[in-house]
Design a protein around this motif. Structure first.
Motif, PDB file in Angstrom:
ATOM      1  N   ILE A  20       0.834  -1.202   0.000  1.00  0.00           N
ATOM      2  CA  ILE A  20       0.000   0.000   0.000  1.00  0.00           C
ATOM      3  C   ILE A  20       0.869   1.252   0.000  1.00  0.00           C
ATOM      4  N   LEU A  21       1.852   1.297   0.897  1.00  0.00           N
ATOM      5  CA  LEU A  21       2.703   2.477   1.014  1.00  0.00           C
ATOM      6  C   LEU A  21       3.558   2.674  -0.235  1.00  0.00           C
ATOM      7  N   ALA A  22       4.037   1.572  -0.808  1.00  0.00           N
ATOM      8  CA  ALA A  22       4.826   1.674  -2.042  1.00  0.00           C
ATOM      9  C   ALA A  22       3.977   2.232  -3.179  1.00  0.00           C
ATOM     10  N   SER A  23       2.733   1.778  -3.253  1.00  0.00           N
ATOM     11  CA  SER A  23       1.826   2.269  -4.287  1.00  0.00           C
ATOM     12  C   SER A  23       1.570   3.765  -4.118  1.00  0.00           C
ATOM     13  N   SER A  24       1.353   4.194  -2.885  1.00  0.00           N
ATOM     14  CA  SER A  24       1.108   5.607  -2.609  1.00  0.00           C
ATOM     15  C   SER A  24       2.308   6.454  -2.998  1.00  0.00           C
ATOM     16  N   PHE A  25       3.492   5.997  -2.599  1.00  0.00           N
ATOM     17  CA  PHE A  25       4.719   6.747  -2.856  1.00  0.00           C
ATOM     18  C   PHE A  25       5.055   6.789  -4.344  1.00  0.00           C
ATOM     19  N   ILE A  26       5.083   5.621  -4.981  1.00  0.00           N
ATOM     20  CA  ILE A  26       5.507   5.547  -6.378  1.00  0.00           C
ATOM     21  C   ILE A  26       4.497   6.229  -7.297  1.00  0.00           C
ATOM     22  N   GLY A  27       3.217   5.997  -7.049  1.00  0.00           N
ATOM     23  CA  GLY A  27       2.195   6.635  -7.874  1.00  0.00           C
ATOM     24  C   GLY A  27       2.258   8.147  -7.783  1.00  0.00           C
ATOM     25  N   SER A  28       2.394   8.656  -6.577  1.00  0.00           N
ATOM     26  CA  SER A  28       2.496  10.098  -6.380  1.00  0.00           C
ATOM     27  C   SER A  28       3.766  10.643  -7.020  1.00  0.00           C
ATOM     28  N   ALA A  29       4.877   9.913  -6.889  1.00  0.00           N
ATOM     29  CA  ALA A  29       6.141  10.351  -7.473  1.00  0.00           C
ATOM     30  C   ALA A  29       6.040  10.477  -8.991  1.00  0.00           C
ATOM     31  N   ILE A  30       5.384   9.512  -9.629  1.00  0.00           N
ATOM     32  CA  ILE A  30       5.261   9.540 -11.086  1.00  0.00           C
ATOM     33  C   ILE A  30       4.392  10.711 -11.531  1.00  0.00           C
TER      34      ILE A  30
END
Length: 438
Positions: A20-30
């Motif tokens: 969940i946290l990886a998805s939040s971070f990576i999606g926002s970063a992109i």
């Protein structure tokens, strides 16, 4: 067994939460890679490519104007995607927002110049920037809520901050990418080199969508669906029931975005115009964004212990106190002066405020309107704080005859207003998010 279960309930270190946290971070970063990439290009490219027939100072002002248009569109995106995020779910709208951002950014990379198609070029640039603004307007709220609404209550601040850390991470990636291409001969960079970072968005969006499709809907939203409490329009409820929270949260959030707009957009152009090497400036900016991520990490953790308001107030006081010293450093017209000023602004000021901000705005609204309320608050803050700041700062410098004291005055006033607003809100660290917010 009971003790182990209790520990796990308060832990983010599980396979489910790590995803969940990886998805939040990576999606926002992109998403923010795409959005911030435009800001960098507006500072050093677009005034020469799309506004080349204007006086350089006026062209830069116009370039920053197109930057502002994207920020104006962000609350609209928050409104649109917030509505559907509160009605059909967080996950679905996140996939749509990322797709829209990828299309808009790629099209900018393919856009002909004014010399090639005339005034149609800046018009199309503005249209694509609006599309970017709408897309990122829906991104942050969903990315933040997916993490927050899955997390244990005692770790909400830290979990929500992964979407906030994704923003500067995207800025680092965007800055380093355009910095690398700025090493090309100037003619090559201005003709085609600046386009490549925009076209790379296609690859990043593909990675982001793959990750996002594996994330489940949030438990709080699924619980809301069972209660059938979604008949009213979320944005109507926000304006009718929680207008005070919306206004106070927006004015409080403006502070970190004001310093972001000043130091990561306007100051970049200012120091490059003073003769400092573009590549060196962009590399310093990337380091500054990295410091923001570190500061967000620690500030978010501190907010889970001490509360959102005290931590954010520390950043706001620092922002008011350091405004003129940072501007003095900028006026040295040196790389080291810019670097120290940027590191203070990004690391101490922006990161400290931004760390708890995701949880802070989420805790202002109940689940049935949280996507809409949090998105409108955050995106309105970004529009008022960062959207117009580079353009306003450029105008204030012209009015002050090249001096920066008027810029400093606006900077200080924005932090004073933000601090007062924070003091007028209630602490939400221990709030029950499944119930009605007060």
């Amino acid at each position: 067994m009971t003790q182990t279960q209790a520990v796990n309930e308060d832990s983010l270190n599980t396979k489910h939460m790590r995803r969940i946290l990886a998805s939040s971070f990576i999606g926002s970063a992109i998403e923010f890679y795409d959005f911030i990439l435009y800001a960098m290009a507006a500072s050093i490219v677009f005034n020469q490519v799309f506004f080349s027939d204007l006086d350089p100072a006026v062209g830069l002002f116009a370039s920053f104007g197109t930057l502002a248009v994207g920020y104006v569109a962000r609350p609209l995106g928050g409104l649109i995607f917030g509505h559907f995020g509160d009605r059909v779910g967080r996950k679905t709208v996140l996939i749509i927002s990322m797709t829209l951002m990828g299309v808009g950014t790629t099209m900018i990379g393919l856009l002909p110049t004014t010399a090639q198609i005339g005034m149609a070029a800046p018009i199309l640039l503005v249209a694509l920037r609006i599309l970017q603004g709408i897309a990122v307007g829906g991104e942050w709220g969903g990315a933040m809520l997916v993490a927050l609404e899955h997390s244990p209550a005692k770790r909400r601040g830290f979990a929500a901050s992964f979407a906030n850390m994704g923003g500067p991470a995207g800025a680092v990636l965007a800055t380093l990418t355009i910095s690398a291409f700025s090493l090309l001969p100037e003619d090559a960079f201005m003709s085609w080199g600046w386009r490549v970072p925009f076209l790379l968005s296609v690859v990043l969006i593909g990675v982001g969508l793959t990750i996002r499709l594996k994330v489940a809907e949030t438990p709080l939203f699924l619980e809301l669906e069972k209660k059938a409490e979604k008949k009213k329009l979320p944005f109507v409820e926000v304006f009718r029931t929680y207008p005070r929270n919306l206004v106070l949260g927006t004015l409080a959030g403006m502070s970190s975005y004001t310093v972001q707009g000043l130091m990561t957009v306007w100051a970049v152009s200012y120091i490059i115009d003073a003769g400092v090497d573009t590549t060196h400036v962009l590399n310093i900016k990337a380091i500054g964004a990295t410091l923001t991520i570190i500061a967000i990490w620690f500030a978010a953790k501190a907010s889970d212990r001490f509360g959102r308001r005290p931590v954010m107030l520390v950043g706001m006081v620092a922002g008011a106190v350091l405004a003129y010293p940072i501007l003095w450093l900028l006026q040295t017209d040196t790389l080291w002066g810019f670097a120290i000023g940027l590191f203070l602004a990004n690391g101490i000021i922006q990161g400290t405020i931004f760390g708890p901000f995701g949880a802070f705005v989420a805790e202002l609204f109940p689940t049935r309107m949280r996507y809409t309320g949090a998105s409108l608050t955050y995106q309105s803050a970004s529009t008022l704080g960062a959207g117009f700041t580079p353009m306003i700062a450029s105008g204030l410098v012209l009015v002050a005859g090249g001096e920066l004291w008027l810029v400093g005055l606006v900077w200080v006033l924005s932090f004073v207003v933000a601090a007062v607003c924070i003091l007028m809100t209630k602490e939400g660290k221990d709030a029950d998010l499944s119930g009605e917010m007060k």
